[in-house]
Design a protein around this motif. Structure first.
Motif, mmCIF file in Angstrom:
data_model
loop_
_atom_site.group_PDB
_atom_site.id
_atom_site.type_symbol
_atom_site.label_atom_id
_atom_site.label_comp_id
_atom_site.label_asym_id
_atom_site.label_seq_id
_atom_site.Cartn_x
_atom_site.Cartn_y
_atom_site.Cartn_z
ATOM 1 N N SER A 129 1.394 -6.326 -22.680
ATOM 2 C CA SER A 129 2.740 -6.774 -22.321
ATOM 3 C C SER A 129 3.428 -5.822 -21.353
ATOM 4 O O SER A 129 4.455 -6.165 -20.764
ATOM 5 C CB SER A 129 3.599 -6.930 -23.571
ATOM 6 N N ASP A 130 2.873 -4.603 -21.189
ATOM 7 C CA ASP A 130 3.470 -3.647 -20.269
ATOM 8 C C ASP A 130 3.235 -4.035 -18.808
ATOM 9 O O ASP A 130 4.003 -3.660 -17.927
ATOM 10 C CB ASP A 130 2.894 -2.241 -20.490
ATOM 11 N N PHE A 131 2.148 -4.750 -18.535
ATOM 12 C CA PHE A 131 1.774 -5.032 -17.163
ATOM 13 C C PHE A 131 2.662 -6.125 -16.573
ATOM 14 O O PHE A 131 2.771 -7.227 -17.122
ATOM 15 C CB PHE A 131 0.311 -5.468 -17.074
ATOM 16 N N LEU A 132 3.292 -5.788 -15.456
ATOM 17 C CA LEU A 132 4.078 -6.754 -14.690
ATOM 18 C C LEU A 132 5.048 -7.533 -15.575
ATOM 19 O O LEU A 132 5.195 -8.739 -15.467
ATOM 20 C CB LEU A 132 3.155 -7.728 -13.947
ATOM 21 N N TYR B 211 3.213 4.050 -1.196
ATOM 22 C CA TYR B 211 4.472 4.029 -1.929
ATOM 23 C C TYR B 211 4.615 2.745 -2.742
ATOM 24 O O TYR B 211 5.142 2.761 -3.863
ATOM 25 C CB TYR B 211 5.652 4.157 -0.958
ATOM 26 N N SER B 212 4.132 1.632 -2.194
ATOM 27 C CA SER B 212 4.225 0.355 -2.912
ATOM 28 C C SER B 212 3.343 0.374 -4.157
ATOM 29 O O SER B 212 3.773 -0.039 -5.247
ATOM 30 C CB SER B 212 3.798 -0.791 -1.990
ATOM 31 N N ILE B 213 2.120 0.856 -4.006
ATOM 32 C CA ILE B 213 1.192 0.919 -5.145
ATOM 33 C C ILE B 213 1.717 1.891 -6.195
ATOM 34 O O ILE B 213 1.720 1.601 -7.403
ATOM 35 C CB ILE B 213 -0.210 1.319 -4.657
ATOM 36 N N MET B 214 2.179 3.050 -5.739
ATOM 37 C CA MET B 214 2.707 4.051 -6.672
ATOM 38 C C MET B 214 3.893 3.513 -7.451
ATOM 39 O O MET B 214 3.983 3.693 -8.676
ATOM 40 C CB MET B 214 3.109 5.300 -5.877
ATOM 41 N N SER B 215 4.815 2.854 -6.774
ATOM 42 C CA SER B 215 6.017 2.339 -7.445
ATOM 43 C C SER B 215 5.655 1.289 -8.489
ATOM 44 O O SER B 215 6.225 1.271 -9.588
ATOM 45 C CB SER B 215 6.976 1.746 -6.408
ATOM 46 N N THR B 216 4.700 0.423 -8.158
ATOM 47 C CA THR B 216 4.296 -0.621 -9.102
ATOM 48 C C THR B 216 3.637 -0.025 -10.342
ATOM 49 O O THR B 216 3.953 -0.397 -11.476
ATOM 50 C CB THR B 216 3.333 -1.606 -8.412
ATOM 51 N N ILE B 217 2.711 0.915 -10.143
ATOM 52 C CA ILE B 217 2.038 1.549 -11.284
ATOM 53 C C ILE B 217 3.038 2.302 -12.160
ATOM 54 O O ILE B 217 3.033 2.174 -13.395
ATOM 55 C CB ILE B 217 0.931 2.499 -10.787
#
Length: 612
Positions: free
Chosen positions: A559-562, A89-95
């Motif tokens: 610029s989309d990343f993090l 869930y953590s990985i999915m939410s971040t992506i």
């Protein structure tokens, strides 16, 4: 233990009141707003929602009735490894938040499949939309039917009355209230679901003499062994299958599935959209933890007398309803609260699906065919489509009762379709050289592979040494030989996710213990990687991208990343308007107020092009 306990009058009252409140919320949203005269109001709530209700809606949609009943059964049979999904869930939410949200907000789309036409062609969009509609209608019918049958067999709740009532209530509040009604009813339903879990846990702790007893029984019963780093891809739940396979599977649902995407793109800003996904992540942690603790409580109570082994229930999905009637029947209304919790999950999933199906039909089929249709007329069309899809889902639920074991395969197909579609999106977003030929070849090849392995796994289920069911005891049972066991009705949705089917065969082919035994969590990665890699290879062999005027806004930016410093709406309007998208594409998705094109900015852009 009284296995003949059925619903009391108060239980029916609690259940009916829950349905009535959900219906009232939908009607209130329709009457209070009085603005449902445009399709964007109906389908996206005017894109003015905040992060918290959207996050609760996302979590509630995840918790279908099947999940409410099936997750505790998972803990009861297989133990704690399911908790590793917290990493997924953590990985999915971040992506989803850091890659897909900026892309979709930049384009201002309503249907996620609009992107496929912008990036590839019209045919690709139609195919993607059709795949989504097919899987969603089928899955929604099962979500209505599956909990109804499990609860009917254990509680005596009328099957067909509940099927009709669930579908009708969802259809009414989706039709009159649109997405805003769906989201606010989801908030209410989320509270009911968590209350149902807490009621079982608290009562179970009282019955067992405290939480410590539940913990000890689970520990000595092997239910708390969570870590398994075996890289074998055939083992059902290990650290690698859950974290790698589970992350991709949930990403395919939250990142591109219209039912989920439609919620967070209805937020008032990109920041709220991102925050809704991160709050949803915490909600998923809490929900799954409560569901698993409910399963441990159930195991503690039945650790010496397994109802499944002695025939008190005929399938794992009946275990939780059986427990509720066993320990809560003396408290009028509380079993009704649990059933309301299970059906809150069903209502949330069904309403989400109806609204999303309406959105993709309007955006992907009706608007392109009738580009001059007015917003008011589109709103009426949306209302009619909600009624139509509600009726279709109810019909599919009725058909599910006749499908037998085919239903099990159909449930797995829901996950298989998302993998190849995710591969197609990643191909378009990260590889400028990819073309529509490569995308479609990769999509269909990935779909064929996932259907092959998924259907094969249903026909030849993996052996117990790969699924790792834990020991269940009947040493403490007091048998009543005058009482017949519950009729063994094999519940067809009890798929590889929740149960291990007996391995029957002297006729098992060799492939059954290799390819067909692949962990179900790897079905999505197989489809994703096939679509991505084969799509890239075929694109290069067929000459790469043919379009010369394709917008750079269709690709993921650095610029989309993090990027947590999301711009205000005014900054987005002035600086991130997709002016470089061709005229045909500028007309798509421009109902997002975050990306409205000011007339003077557009004129200035055209003048610069003329000078050049």
């Amino acid at each position: 233990m009284d296995t003949e306990r059925k619903f009391s009058t108060w239980d029916y009252v609690v259940f009916i009141v829950t349905l009535a409140i959900a219906l009232a919320i939908g009607v209130y949203q329709a009457l209070a707003g009085r603005r449902q005269y445009s399709s964007k109001e109906f389908l996206l709530a005017g894109r003015q929602l905040s992060a918290l209700p959207v996050a609760m809606s996302l979590t509630a949609s995840f918790m279908s009735g099947i999940t409410v009943i099936g997750t505790p059964a998972e803990a009861y049979q297989f133990g704690a490894p399911f908790l590793l999904f917290a990493f997924s869930y953590s990985i999915m939410s971040t992506i989803s938040a850091e890659i897909f949200v900026p892309l979709f907000y930049r384009l201002g789309i309503t249907s996620t499949y609009e992107y496929l036409e912008m990036r590839f062609n019209r045919l690709t969009r139609i195919i993607g939309t059709s795949m989504y509609i097919g899987q969603t209608v089928l899955y929604t019918g099962m979500v209505i039917y599956a909990p109804a049958l499990a609860l009917n067999l254990v509680t005596g709740l009328d099957l067909w009355g509940v099927l009709a009532g669930t579908g009708i209530v969802c259809t009414i509040y989706c039709t009159v209230g649109g997405l805003k009604a769906v989201i606010w009813t989801d908030v209410f339903q989320m509270i009911i679901m968590l209350s149902g879990f807490l009621a079982i846990i608290i009562r179970g702790a009282v019955v067992q003499g405290g939480v410590q007893r539940i913990w000890n029984d689970s520990y000595y019963g092997g239910r708390l062994d969570i870590w398994d780093f075996d890289p074998d891809p055939l083992k059902r739940h290990t650290f690698w299958t859950v974290v790698v396979g589970g992350s991709l599977m949930w990403t395919s649902i939250y990142a591109i599935n219209q039912s989920q995407v439609q919620r967070y793109i209805s937020c008032r800003s990109q920041l709220h959209a991102k925050m809704s996904l991160y709050i949803n992540m915490v909600g998923l942690w809490i929900t799954v933890t409560l569901a698993m603790v409910t399963g441990f409580t159930m195991y503690s109570i039945y650790s010496q007398c397994d109802p499944l082994s002695v025939g008190k229930v005929s399938a794992p999905d009946q275990l939780l309803p059986y427990l509720v009637m066993d320990i809560l029947a003396d408290y009028p209304g509380v079993p009704g609260l649990f059933v309301a919790a299970a059906y809150s999950g069903t209502l949330s999933t069904v309403s989400s699906s109806i609204n999303a199906l309406t959105a993709v039909t309007v955006e992907d089929f009706i608007k392109p065919l009738y580009p001059t249709v007015t917003e008011r007329r589109l709103a009426w069309v949306s209302n009619g489509l909600s009624i139509f899809y509600g009726a279709i889902c109810i019909s599919m639920a009725a058909m599910s009762s006749l499908m037998g074991s085919i239903l099990q395969a159909a449930l797995s197909i829901f996950g298989m379709i998302s993998g190849p579609l995710l591969g197609l999106y990643l191909l378009g977003m990260f590889f400028p050289c990819a073309n529509s030929i490569g995308g479609l070849v990769g999509l269909f090849t990935g779909l064929i592979l996932t259907l092959w392995v998924g259907i094969g796994a249903q026909i030849y289920p993996p052996l117990p040494e790969k699924t790792n069911p834990l020991h269940l005891s009947t040493a403490g049972c007091v048998f009543n030989y005058t009482e017949p066991p519950m009729q063994s009705t094999a519940l067809p949705w009890s798929s590889a996710v929740t149960t291990t089917m007996a391995s029957l065969d002297q006729h098992r082919p060799g492939i059954a213990d290799s390819w067909y035994s692949l962990s179900y969590l790897y079905f999505c990665p197989v489809g994703t990687l096939t679509a991505l890699l084969l799509g890239l290879i075929v694109s290069l062999l067929t000459g790469g991208r043919k379009q010369k005027n394709i917008s750079p806004d269709l690709f993921v930016r650095k610029s989309d990343f993090l990027c947590f410093t999301c711009k205000t709406q005014d900054e987005e309007t002035n600086k991130e308007t997709p002016n470089s998208i061709p005229d045909m594409e500028l007309k798509k998705g421009t109902d997002n107020p975050s990306f409205d094109v000011k007339e003077e900015n557009l004129q200035e852009k055209m003048e610069k092009k003329t000078v050049l």
